[in-house]
Design a protein around this motif. Sequence first.
Motif, PDB file in Angstrom:
ATOM      1  N   LEU A 310      36.303  34.451  34.166  1.00 42.28           N
ATOM      2  CA  LEU A 310      35.605  35.411  35.017  1.00 42.28           C
ATOM      3  C   LEU A 310      36.545  35.892  36.120  1.00 42.28           C
ATOM      4  O   LEU A 310      37.495  35.195  36.473  1.00 42.28           O
ATOM      5  N   PRO A 311      36.264  37.052  36.680  1.00 43.67           N
ATOM      6  CA  PRO A 311      37.040  37.475  37.854  1.00 43.67           C
ATOM      7  C   PRO A 311      36.753  36.539  39.032  1.00 43.67           C
ATOM      8  O   PRO A 311      35.641  36.025  39.179  1.00 43.67           O
ATOM      9  N   THR A 312      37.743  36.308  39.871  1.00 49.08           N
ATOM     10  CA  THR A 312      37.486  35.608  41.128  1.00 49.08           C
ATOM     11  C   THR A 312      36.662  36.521  42.038  1.00 49.08           C
ATOM     12  O   THR A 312      36.590  37.738  41.822  1.00 49.08           O
ATOM     13  N   LYS A 313      36.084  35.924  43.060  1.00 50.01           N
ATOM     14  CA  LYS A 313      35.302  36.734  44.003  1.00 50.01           C
ATOM     15  C   LYS A 313      36.180  37.789  44.657  1.00 50.01           C
ATOM     16  O   LYS A 313      35.747  38.927  44.876  1.00 50.01           O
ATOM     17  N   TYR A 314      37.413  37.437  44.976  1.00 48.63           N
ATOM     18  CA  TYR A 314      38.323  38.415  45.570  1.00 48.63           C
ATOM     19  C   TYR A 314      38.537  39.582  44.613  1.00 48.63           C
ATOM     20  O   TYR A 314      38.548  40.742  45.029  1.00 48.63           O
ATOM     21  N   CYS A 315      38.696  39.276  43.339  1.00 46.89           N
ATOM     22  CA  CYS A 315      38.986  40.316  42.353  1.00 46.89           C
ATOM     23  C   CYS A 315      37.801  41.240  42.112  1.00 46.89           C
ATOM     24  O   CYS A 315      37.999  42.416  41.801  1.00 46.89           O
ATOM     25  N   TYR A 316      36.566  40.752  42.279  1.00 47.21           N
ATOM     26  CA  TYR A 316      35.438  41.647  41.994  1.00 47.21           C
ATOM     27  C   TYR A 316      34.795  42.253  43.242  1.00 47.21           C
ATOM     28  O   TYR A 316      33.929  43.113  43.153  1.00 47.21           O
TER      29      TYR A 316
END
Length: 516
Positions: A310-316
Motif C-alpha cells: 500500500l502507499p504510505t500515508k505520506y505518499c497518499y
Amino acid sequence: MKSRNQIILSIAVLLLATACSDFFDNKPLTALTKEEAFSKLENIEPLLSGLYTNWRDNTRKDRWGLVFQLGTDEAQQGAYQVRTDADQSAMDKYNGFLAPSNNTLTRQWDDRWRIITSSAAVVSALELNTEDPSRRDMLLGEACFIRAILNFEVSLFWGEIPVIDDEIIDQYGMGRQPLDRVYALIVKDLERAVEYLPTTQSDKRKVTKGAAQTMLGKVYMSAPPEADIRDYAKAAEYFKSVIDNSQYRLADNFADLFDANKPNTTESIYEFQFSNVSPDQNQVQWQTGSRALADAERGYCYFGGYDLILPTKYCYSSVEDGGLWEDGDTRRYESIRYDFTYGDFIPVLQNWFGGDELSPHIKKYEDIRTDKVMSFWYSGKNIPYLRLADVYLCYAECLNEIGRTSEAVEFANIVRMRAWNGSLPDDKKWSSGMSQSDFRVTIMDERMRELCFEGWRRMDLIRTGNFVQLIKERNQWAREESSIQEFHTRFPIPLTEIRQNEDINEEDQNPGYKLN
C-alpha cells in the motif's frame, strides 16, 4: 549461488539440453567441445529468450516483483500481511527477522543470481561464436544488458558481490568482489550494449540502445562511493542522448502510461510485456488490490486483491495534510485509489482484517480488462521499467549536482507541466533561482509523484543518503518498530549462500547482521 565448478557444469548441461538434434548426430554428447556447442547462434538464441522470460517473471511478476518496493517511504505492507508473515514483515520493520535466514530475501537473491549466472553463460557462448558477427553482436548486447542491470541491482542492495565473468572467476574465484571491480564489469557490459544494440526492436520484449544509455546514466549517478565511478556529468551525457533521440517523447497524458489498451507509448524506453493469458499475466493486482473487494463480483472486481503493498500515508496525502500531493496534480488519482465503491456494492471492513483494507491503495496496475470477465489474478498490463519522464528527472538531478540548477529546474518543470495537463500554474512552477540544496529535496518528492510504485524508490533513497531518515519518518511499520539503522541500506547475505558458496564465509557477512 553455486560453486564455480557447479556453474560450469550447469552451463554445459543447459546448452546441451537446449541444442538442436544436429548436435546428437554421429557424435556422443561427451565428445562435444565448448566451441562446438557454441558454434551456432540458433542454439544460443533460445537461452537468450529464456533470460528475458526469467528477468520478467522473477523480478516483476506477482508478490516477488514487489518485495523491494516494501520498506520505503513510498510503500509498505498492509496490516494483515504484516501480522501474518514475520520474514516478509521484516522488510518494513527492519527488525531481527531481517536476517541471513530470511526466506523472503533469500528468494530475491536466488532468483537474481540464476539470471546473472545464465546471462554470463550466454555472454560466454556469444563471445566464442563467429557465425554471423552482426547478428552475434546484437545478441551479445542484449545478454550484456541483462547481466549488467541485475548486477547493478544486486550490488546496490547487497554491496560487494561475486562477479560472474570468466576472467574474474579464473583470477579471484566466487567470493565477494570490491565494488570497483563489480562496477567495472557493469559499465563494460552496458558500454557493449550501447555499441551493439539497435535503436529499435520489433519485438518489444527486447532491449534497445536507448535502454542501455539510460541504465549507464543511472549507474554513473547511483554508484556507491566505494566503486569510485560516480560521475554526474557523465551520467548527464547519457541521459541527454536519450532526451535528444526523436523516437522518444513524453506521452501527452499521464493516464495513457497506465492504460492497458495503450502499451508501449512514445515515452516507453523499456517495459515488461504482459497479457491477460496465463502464464503471461503479471498477477500484480492480486497483491496491490483491496481485500475488502476480493470477493466482489465473484472475485471479478478489477481492483480487488490482498493488500501486500500500500502507499504510505505520506505518499497518499496532500501537502496540506503533511504529504506529497499538490492541488491539481493529475498524477495523484491515476496512481492511487481512494474510492472503493463498486457499483451498488459498498465494502466494509471485516473484524479479521488488518484495518487498512479501505485505506488508499495503488491504482497504477489495475487492469480494467479483467472486470466481470476474469479474476484479478489475470491482471496483465505491461509494467514500465524505463521511461522518458524518469530520464528527464534524472537528467535534472545531475544538472543540479554539477551546478546547473536553473537548467535542472527547466527539465523538472517539463515533467510537471504534463501533470497539470500542459498548463502549469505559476504557483506550481519551480523557480529558476532555487538553491542546489532545495532542489535536492524537491526532486525527491517529484520523483515519488511521477514514479511511485515503479520500483526506483529504494535505489533513490540509498544513493541520496536519505534511506534511514525518510523511512523512519514516513513508513508506519518502520516508525513503530524503531529498529532501522544505517546498516540496513544493505540486506544480509543469505545463510544458504554462505553455506553453499565455498568462497563466501561467515566473516564475509554484511555488518550489523547476526548469523541466524
